[in-house]
Design an enzyme around this catalytic site. Sequence first.
Site, PDB file in Angstrom:
ATOM      1  N   ALA A 248      -9.946  -0.040   3.732  1.00 34.80           N
ATOM      2  CA  ALA A 248      -9.270   0.946   3.865  1.00 34.80           C
ATOM      3  C   ALA A 248      -8.024   1.564   3.299  1.00 34.80           C
ATOM      4  O   ALA A 248      -7.593   2.422   3.369  1.00 34.80           O
ATOM      5  CB  ALA A 248      -9.898   2.339   4.262  1.00 34.80           C
ATOM      6  N   ALA A 249      -7.398   0.483   3.897  1.00 36.37           N
ATOM      7  CA  ALA A 249      -5.727   0.246   3.152  1.00 36.37           C
ATOM      8  C   ALA A 249      -5.242   0.740   1.927  1.00 36.37           C
ATOM      9  O   ALA A 249      -4.825   2.063   1.844  1.00 36.37           O
ATOM     10  CB  ALA A 249      -4.881  -0.782   3.512  1.00 36.37           C
ATOM     11  N   GLY A 250      -6.430  -0.030   0.896  1.00 36.52           N
ATOM     12  CA  GLY A 250      -6.539   0.766  -0.617  1.00 36.52           C
ATOM     13  C   GLY A 250      -6.937   2.008  -0.636  1.00 36.52           C
ATOM     14  O   GLY A 250      -6.053   2.534  -1.546  1.00 36.52           O
ATOM     15  N   ASP A 251      -8.210   1.952  -0.451  1.00 37.78           N
ATOM     16  CA  ASP A 251      -8.772   3.162  -0.560  1.00 37.78           C
ATOM     17  C   ASP A 251      -7.898   4.240   0.194  1.00 37.78           C
ATOM     18  O   ASP A 251      -7.446   5.980  -0.461  1.00 37.78           O
ATOM     19  CB  ASP A 251      -9.694   3.359   0.452  1.00 37.78           C
ATOM     20  CG  ASP A 251     -11.038   2.649  -0.264  1.00 37.78           C
ATOM     21  OD1 ASP A 251     -10.889   1.375  -1.302  1.00 37.78           O
ATOM     22  OD2 ASP A 251     -11.926   2.083   0.547  1.00 37.78           O
TER      23      ASP A 251
HETATM   24  P1  ADP Z   1      -6.805  -3.362  -0.391  1.00 38.11           P
HETATM   25  O1  ADP Z   1      -6.776  -2.846   1.364  1.00 38.11           O
HETATM   26  O2  ADP Z   1      -7.097  -2.908  -1.382  1.00 38.11           O
HETATM   27  O3  ADP Z   1      -6.348  -5.121  -0.432  1.00 38.11           O
HETATM   28  P2  ADP Z   1      -3.444  -3.480  -0.111  1.00 38.11           P
HETATM   29  O4  ADP Z   1      -3.982  -4.339   0.895  1.00 38.11           O
HETATM   30  O5  ADP Z   1      -2.411  -3.856  -1.186  1.00 38.11           O
HETATM   31  O6  ADP Z   1      -4.672  -3.040  -0.663  1.00 38.11           O
HETATM   32  O7  ADP Z   1      -2.709  -2.367   0.820  1.00 38.11           O
HETATM   33  C1  ADP Z   1      -2.478  -1.315  -0.160  1.00 38.11           C
HETATM   34  C2  ADP Z   1      -1.490   0.021   0.336  1.00 38.11           C
HETATM   35  O8  ADP Z   1      -1.450   0.053   1.868  1.00 38.11           O
HETATM   36  C3  ADP Z   1      -0.123  -0.874   0.416  1.00 38.11           C
HETATM   37  O9  ADP Z   1       0.034  -0.825  -0.983  1.00 38.11           O
HETATM   38  C4  ADP Z   1       0.615  -0.751   1.661  1.00 38.11           C
HETATM   39  O10 ADP Z   1       0.836   1.265   1.491  1.00 38.11           O
HETATM   40  C5  ADP Z   1      -0.693   0.290   2.967  1.00 38.11           C
HETATM   41  N1  ADP Z   1      -0.299  -1.371   3.594  1.00 38.11           N
HETATM   42  C6  ADP Z   1      -1.490  -1.960   3.768  1.00 38.11           C
HETATM   43  N2  ADP Z   1      -1.280  -2.919   4.375  1.00 38.11           N
HETATM   44  C7  ADP Z   1      -0.386  -2.917   5.635  1.00 38.11           C
HETATM   45  C8  ADP Z   1       0.829  -3.078   6.584  1.00 38.11           C
HETATM   46  N3  ADP Z   1       0.116  -4.288   7.256  1.00 38.11           N
HETATM   47  N4  ADP Z   1       1.971  -2.287   6.692  1.00 38.11           N
HETATM   48  C9  ADP Z   1       1.877  -1.321   6.414  1.00 38.11           C
HETATM   49  N5  ADP Z   1       1.638  -0.690   5.089  1.00 38.11           N
HETATM   50  C10 ADP Z   1       0.515  -1.383   4.421  1.00 38.11           C
END
Ligand code: ADP
Length: 317
Positions: A248-251
């Site tokens: 859910a980072a992207g979400d």
């Molecule tokens: P998804 O979950 O769709 O794979 P990402 O991995 O690119 O998407 O992460 C989406 C957003 O979450 C990033 O642009 C960033 O803001 C944040 N994020 C993801 N991983 C980290 C991390 N390890 N530390 C800090 N922020 C993170």
Amino acid sequence: MYDVCVVGSLNMDMVVNVDRIPNIGETVLANGFKKIPGGKGANQAVAARRMGSSVVMVGCVGDDENGRILIDNLDKDGIDTAYIKKDLETPTGIALIYVDKEGRNNISVYPGANLQINKEDVNKLNSIIESKVVITQFETPVETAIESFKLAKKNKRITILNPAPARQIPDELIQLSDIIIPNETETEVITGIKPIDEKSIKDAADIMLHKGAKYVIITLGEKGAAIVNKEKFVIVEAYKVNAVDTTAAGDSFIGGLAHYISKKDNLSFDILQDAVKFANKVSAIAVTREGAQSSIPYMWELKQIFGEELIWKRLEY
Ligand code: ADP
């Protein structure tokens, strides 16, 4: 009038904690299991709502326990669930998620009832017409995405496409999208270009911009996110945190971004730059906690945590 309408998926996430994600043919002993409400659509709705937006969710669940838990959960957050359909024949969607000890994940999704929200349903909905920002993804049918965005654009709404899980985007849908937000993997599948540096990020984004998208935001995990339009390019750095689970980072990023732009009267590169700074904060907190909806922060937490400059440092890109 709603701030944000999400046309998308609701899934029950079956989360298994393992030291190491198993290889093909291998069995590993897990050290934890939880059932956590998820689905890209529902997660994005929850993120926007917890930031303070009024949110309506359009989707479909089965007539089963998982479906009831998912709707109850959105109700508790104060999301309008009146447009979530119940399909009597198909089970609610589920996601099987492995999380390893570094917080990395591996996910397979059974879409189930999510595929039963179709373009005829969309035409009956005024929730899209009545929302400032409309978001959709690819865990529900692509025809539904196209129909939703046609209706949204006819009514001058802002449209955000999160092309996930990765697949080619029909040209018609690209043209209907104000903002397209893929992660690194999705960018590579859509464009054939791996976004590893400034040139490759620009080249990949250009493919979508030339087909008619107004802005492309490529999320880069712990490196942050790149914003690109035909004239400008910028990378907004992520916050340095101790990530335990990136589900859910992207979400949470997309929900946070939608919330931010729903509060503005127009869309510009500068507004998007501030929106991405805000969205980076939402997802930085989410990756420090387990699960999908269970990890998504509330606005009061952002205010509390981002006052603490000593704990939250900027990352060099
Ligand atoms: P998804 O979950 O769709 O794979 P990402 O991995 O690119 O998407 O992460 C989406 C957003 O979450 C990033 O642009 C960033 O803001 C944040 N994020 C993801 N991983 C980290 C991390 N390890 N530390 C800090 N922020 C993170």
